[in-house]
Design a protein around this motif. Structure first.
Motif, PDB file in Angstrom:
ATOM      1  N   THR A  73       0.836  -1.202   0.000  1.00 26.88           N
ATOM      2  CA  THR A  73       0.000   0.000   0.000  1.00 26.88           C
ATOM      3  C   THR A  73       0.868   1.248   0.000  1.00 26.88           C
ATOM      4  O   THR A  73       0.529   2.257  -0.615  1.00 26.88           O
ATOM      5  CB  THR A  73      -0.949   0.025   1.213  1.00 26.88           C
ATOM      6  N   GLY A  74       2.015   1.158   0.689  1.00 30.18           N
ATOM      7  CA  GLY A  74       2.929   2.297   0.708  1.00 30.18           C
ATOM      8  C   GLY A  74       3.603   2.523  -0.625  1.00 30.18           C
ATOM      9  O   GLY A  74       3.834   3.672  -1.030  1.00 30.18           O
ATOM     10  N   VAL A  75       3.932   1.450  -1.346  1.00 31.35           N
ATOM     11  CA  VAL A  75       4.557   1.587  -2.665  1.00 31.35           C
ATOM     12  C   VAL A  75       3.625   2.350  -3.604  1.00 31.35           C
ATOM     13  O   VAL A  75       4.038   3.282  -4.311  1.00 31.35           O
ATOM     14  CB  VAL A  75       4.906   0.207  -3.255  1.00 31.35           C
ATOM     15  N   THR A  87       1.275   4.360  -2.722  1.00 29.09           N
ATOM     16  CA  THR A  87       1.110   5.726  -2.226  1.00 29.09           C
ATOM     17  C   THR A  87       2.287   6.608  -2.614  1.00 29.09           C
ATOM     18  O   THR A  87       2.126   7.805  -2.858  1.00 29.09           O
ATOM     19  CB  THR A  87       0.938   5.724  -0.697  1.00 29.09           C
ATOM     20  N   ILE A  88       3.490   6.024  -2.675  1.00 33.09           N
ATOM     21  CA  ILE A  88       4.664   6.793  -3.127  1.00 33.09           C
ATOM     22  C   ILE A  88       4.434   7.309  -4.545  1.00 33.09           C
ATOM     23  O   ILE A  88       4.626   8.495  -4.840  1.00 33.09           O
ATOM     24  CB  ILE A  88       5.930   5.925  -3.077  1.00 33.09           C
ATOM     25  N   LEU A  89       3.997   6.409  -5.420  1.00 30.91           N
ATOM     26  CA  LEU A  89       3.736   6.809  -6.806  1.00 30.91           C
ATOM     27  C   LEU A  89       2.644   7.869  -6.861  1.00 30.91           C
ATOM     28  O   LEU A  89       2.766   8.874  -7.572  1.00 30.91           O
ATOM     29  CB  LEU A  89       3.324   5.578  -7.628  1.00 30.91           C
ATOM     30  N   GLY A  90       1.576   7.649  -6.106  1.00 29.63           N
ATOM     31  CA  GLY A  90       0.474   8.606  -6.093  1.00 29.63           C
ATOM     32  C   GLY A  90       0.879   9.966  -5.559  1.00 29.63           C
ATOM     33  O   GLY A  90       0.456  11.003  -6.075  1.00 29.63           O
ATOM     34  N   SER A  91       1.726   9.983  -4.526  1.00 30.10           N
ATOM     35  CA  SER A  91       2.158  11.250  -3.919  1.00 30.10           C
ATOM     36  C   SER A  91       2.959  12.092  -4.912  1.00 30.10           C
ATOM     37  O   SER A  91       2.783  13.311  -4.992  1.00 30.10           O
ATOM     38  CB  SER A  91       2.994  10.976  -2.672  1.00 30.10           C
ATOM     39  N   PHE A  92       3.843  11.452  -5.674  1.00 24.86           N
ATOM     40  CA  PHE A  92       4.632  12.208  -6.643  1.00 24.86           C
ATOM     41  C   PHE A  92       3.761  12.705  -7.797  1.00 24.86           C
ATOM     42  O   PHE A  92       3.969  13.801  -8.323  1.00 24.86           O
ATOM     43  CB  PHE A  92       5.791  11.364  -7.159  1.00 24.86           C
ATOM     44  N   LEU A  93       2.768  11.915  -8.195  1.00 22.57           N
ATOM     45  CA  LEU A  93       1.852  12.369  -9.239  1.00 22.57           C
ATOM     46  C   LEU A  93       1.047  13.573  -8.766  1.00 22.57           C
ATOM     47  O   LEU A  93       0.905  14.564  -9.488  1.00 22.57           O
ATOM     48  CB  LEU A  93       0.902  11.227  -9.642  1.00 22.57           C
ATOM     49  N   ALA A 126     -11.013   9.729  -6.442  1.00 19.59           N
ATOM     50  CA  ALA A 126     -10.138   8.829  -5.687  1.00 19.59           C
ATOM     51  C   ALA A 126     -10.946   8.018  -4.678  1.00 19.59           C
ATOM     52  O   ALA A 126     -10.691   6.821  -4.474  1.00 19.59           O
ATOM     53  CB  ALA A 126      -9.054   9.635  -4.972  1.00 19.59           C
ATOM     54  N   ALA A 127     -11.925   8.650  -4.050  1.00 22.71           N
ATOM     55  CA  ALA A 127     -12.786   7.936  -3.102  1.00 22.71           C
ATOM     56  C   ALA A 127     -13.588   6.845  -3.804  1.00 22.71           C
ATOM     57  O   ALA A 127     -13.747   5.728  -3.271  1.00 22.71           O
ATOM     58  CB  ALA A 127     -13.722   8.920  -2.403  1.00 22.71           C
ATOM     59  N   ALA A 128     -14.089   7.152  -4.991  1.00 21.57           N
ATOM     60  CA  ALA A 128     -14.843   6.146  -5.748  1.00 21.57           C
ATOM     61  C   ALA A 128     -13.948   4.967  -6.129  1.00 21.57           C
ATOM     62  O   ALA A 128     -14.363   3.799  -6.053  1.00 21.57           O
ATOM     63  CB  ALA A 128     -15.436   6.788  -7.008  1.00 21.57           C
ATOM     64  N   PHE A 129     -12.715   5.252  -6.526  1.00 29.16           N
ATOM     65  CA  PHE A 129     -11.758   4.198  -6.863  1.00 29.16           C
ATOM     66  C   PHE A 129     -11.464   3.325  -5.636  1.00 29.16           C
ATOM     67  O   PHE A 129     -11.388   2.098  -5.732  1.00 29.16           O
ATOM     68  CB  PHE A 129     -10.479   4.856  -7.391  1.00 29.16           C
ATOM     69  N   LEU A 130     -11.336   3.956  -4.479  1.00 26.97           N
ATOM     70  CA  LEU A 130     -11.097   3.207  -3.246  1.00 26.97           C
ATOM     71  C   LEU A 130     -12.250   2.268  -2.919  1.00 26.97           C
ATOM     72  O   LEU A 130     -12.040   1.162  -2.397  1.00 26.97           O
ATOM     73  CB  LEU A 130     -10.878   4.171  -2.075  1.00 26.97           C
ATOM     74  N   LEU A 163      -1.585  -2.820  -3.762  1.00 31.75           N
ATOM     75  CA  LEU A 163      -0.668  -1.931  -4.479  1.00 31.75           C
ATOM     76  C   LEU A 163      -1.438  -0.784  -5.129  1.00 31.75           C
ATOM     77  O   LEU A 163      -1.056   0.390  -5.024  1.00 31.75           O
ATOM     78  CB  LEU A 163       0.105  -2.715  -5.535  1.00 31.75           C
ATOM     79  N   LEU A 164      -2.544  -1.111  -5.785  1.00 32.06           N
ATOM     80  CA  LEU A 164      -3.373  -0.083  -6.414  1.00 32.06           C
ATOM     81  C   LEU A 164      -3.983   0.873  -5.394  1.00 32.06           C
ATOM     82  O   LEU A 164      -4.188   2.047  -5.693  1.00 32.06           O
ATOM     83  CB  LEU A 164      -4.501  -0.740  -7.221  1.00 32.06           C
ATOM     84  N   SER A 165      -4.280   0.366  -4.205  1.00 30.20           N
ATOM     85  CA  SER A 165      -4.973   1.189  -3.198  1.00 30.20           C
ATOM     86  C   SER A 165      -4.152   2.405  -2.796  1.00 30.20           C
ATOM     87  O   SER A 165      -4.708   3.420  -2.355  1.00 30.20           O
ATOM     88  CB  SER A 165      -5.299   0.349  -1.962  1.00 30.20           C
TER      89      SER A 165
END
Length: 402
Positions: A268-270, A272-278, A294-298, A319-321
């Motif tokens: 989940t952290g991996v 989130t790293i990608l998401g944070s940089f985006l 993002a909430a709908a995707f979750l 990973l996607l989360s």
């Protein structure tokens, strides 16, 4: 750009001393409670323990953040967190551990966090200014994600290698947590001294209470801030059970050992790293709509997790989360900070913290329901509720914010 600021670099380093034990605690506390009791209800209960002090003290934390040097508030909070972790370490080392000590520690932690976190959130804006705020908050989210990707797997590896059960291994986990908190205190020392946002002028307790009320009134009358706070509350209350009870869910439903639990949680952290940089490179446009999407995707991710019987599928979903989680955490914080004026930012941040306290009641209730109908059915129900909330919010004010 934010890391070019010397004070922010030290502040950012100190955040790792906070994020490492926080991510370890998010996994180990409900997991240890489940190991001690065999109940999802108790696992949710230790999380609930911090909710009441969090709700009561959050407005005071916002007032302190506006009226006292923020870095001093953070240092005192980290020091107290370190001693709180040493308390649990001592109970485990002496063989005196039971779930009630986790509840006591949870109450103490729940009292520290609302007094410290508004200062932490507001200090980012004070160090960087509004121009670099999104970059700073995104880096903060990335730091949280990096430690989420690294700390739980390393912790789980230690639990896997240390002889004995989860309770015995947790002794060393809490010792490491205490050391990290104390390290965060020292890392903040080189940060440039920033003055309080508002001069207190020796005002009376009645006047201070009036300032708290003003903060509530400001959030109520500022439509943009109010819309973000309301949206974030209804999103988080259905997301928190998924994160809080993930470790016992993986152990109980997928028969995962300690190492596998840690690796899955780290995924989940991996993401989130990608998401944070985006998100950090995102232009200040349509941020509210991205938050809602993002909430709908979750909601879809939680639904798939609830029915998954495969470790590989679960790993992919976790990973996607991280991607929508990064968007939710970063954008809700950035929007609250961006649409708040300087003199109210600490008090508005405290309301953001209060919401987290309210969501703990949701985690507790979810734990009770999971003991009755099963955790899979409970998770699927929260996924449906989160999707319904997202469909309502996409037409609301928050989705129109930039």
């Amino acid at each position: 750009a934010a890391l070019k600021n010397t004070s922010f670099r030290w502040f950012y380093l100190s955040m790792y001393g906070h994020f490492i034990p926080m991510n370890m605690q998010m996994v180990i506390k409900p997991w240890l409670a489940y190991a001690l009791t065999g109940s999802y209800g108790w696992a949710g209960g230790v999380t609930l323990a911090g909710a009441i002090p969090m709700l009561v003290l959050s407005p005071i934390g916002g007032l302190l953040a506006d009226r006292l040097p923020k870095q001093k508030i953070i240092q005192i909070g980290q020091l107290l967190n370190g001693f709180n972790s040493l308390y649990i370490f001592a109970m485990l080392a002496l063989g005196m551990m039971d779930v009630y000590h986790l509840i006591i520690a949870g109450v103490i932690h729940g009292a520290i966090m609302p007094l410290m976190m508004p200062a932490r959130q507001a200090l980012i804006a004070q160090i960087l200014g509004k121009e670099q705020l999104t970059s700073g908050v995104a880096l903060s989210g990335a730091g949280m994600a990096i430690t989420r990707a690294v700390a739980p797997p390393l912790m789980a590896l230690g639990l896997f290698l240390i002889p004995g059960d989860l309770v015995a291994g947790s002794t060393y986990v809490y010792l490491v947590m205490a050391i990290a908190y104390f390290g965060a205190v020292f890392a903040l020392m080189p940060v440039k001294g920033y003055p309080a946002s508002v001069e207190s002028g020796g005002r009376s307790l009645k006047a201070a209470f009036g300032d708290i009320v003003q903060g509530f009134q400001y959030a109520r009358t500022n439509i943009s801030v109010r819309s973000v706070l309301v949206a974030n509350f209804f999103i988080v209350i259905f997301v928190m059970p998924f994160h809080t009870l993930l470790a016992p869910f993986l152990e109980n439903e997928l028969q995962a050992d300690e190492l596998t639990v840690g690796l899955l949680y780290g995924l989940t952290g991996v993401g989130t790293i990608l998401g944070s940089f985006l998100i950090g490179n995102m232009l200040p446009k349509n941020r509210g709509r991205v938050l809602v999407l993002a909430a709908a995707f979750l909601s879809v991710i939680i639904a798939v997790l609830a029915i998954s019987e495969s470790v590989l599928l679960t790993a992919f979903v976790l990973l996607l989360s991280g991607l929508p989680q990064a968007a939710r955490q970063t954008l809700s914080n950035v929007l609250v900070q961006s649409y708040s004026s300087d003199e109210y930012r600490g008090r508005v941040s405290s309301l953001y913290m209060m919401e987290f306290g309210f969501t703990m009641f949701g985690v507790f209730l979810f734990g009770q329901i999971a003991d009755i109908i099963g955790i899979r059915a409970g998770l699927f129900g929260t996924a449906i509720a989160l999707l319904a909330v997202s469909l309502l919010l996409i037409r609301a004010k928050v989705a129109k914010l930039d």
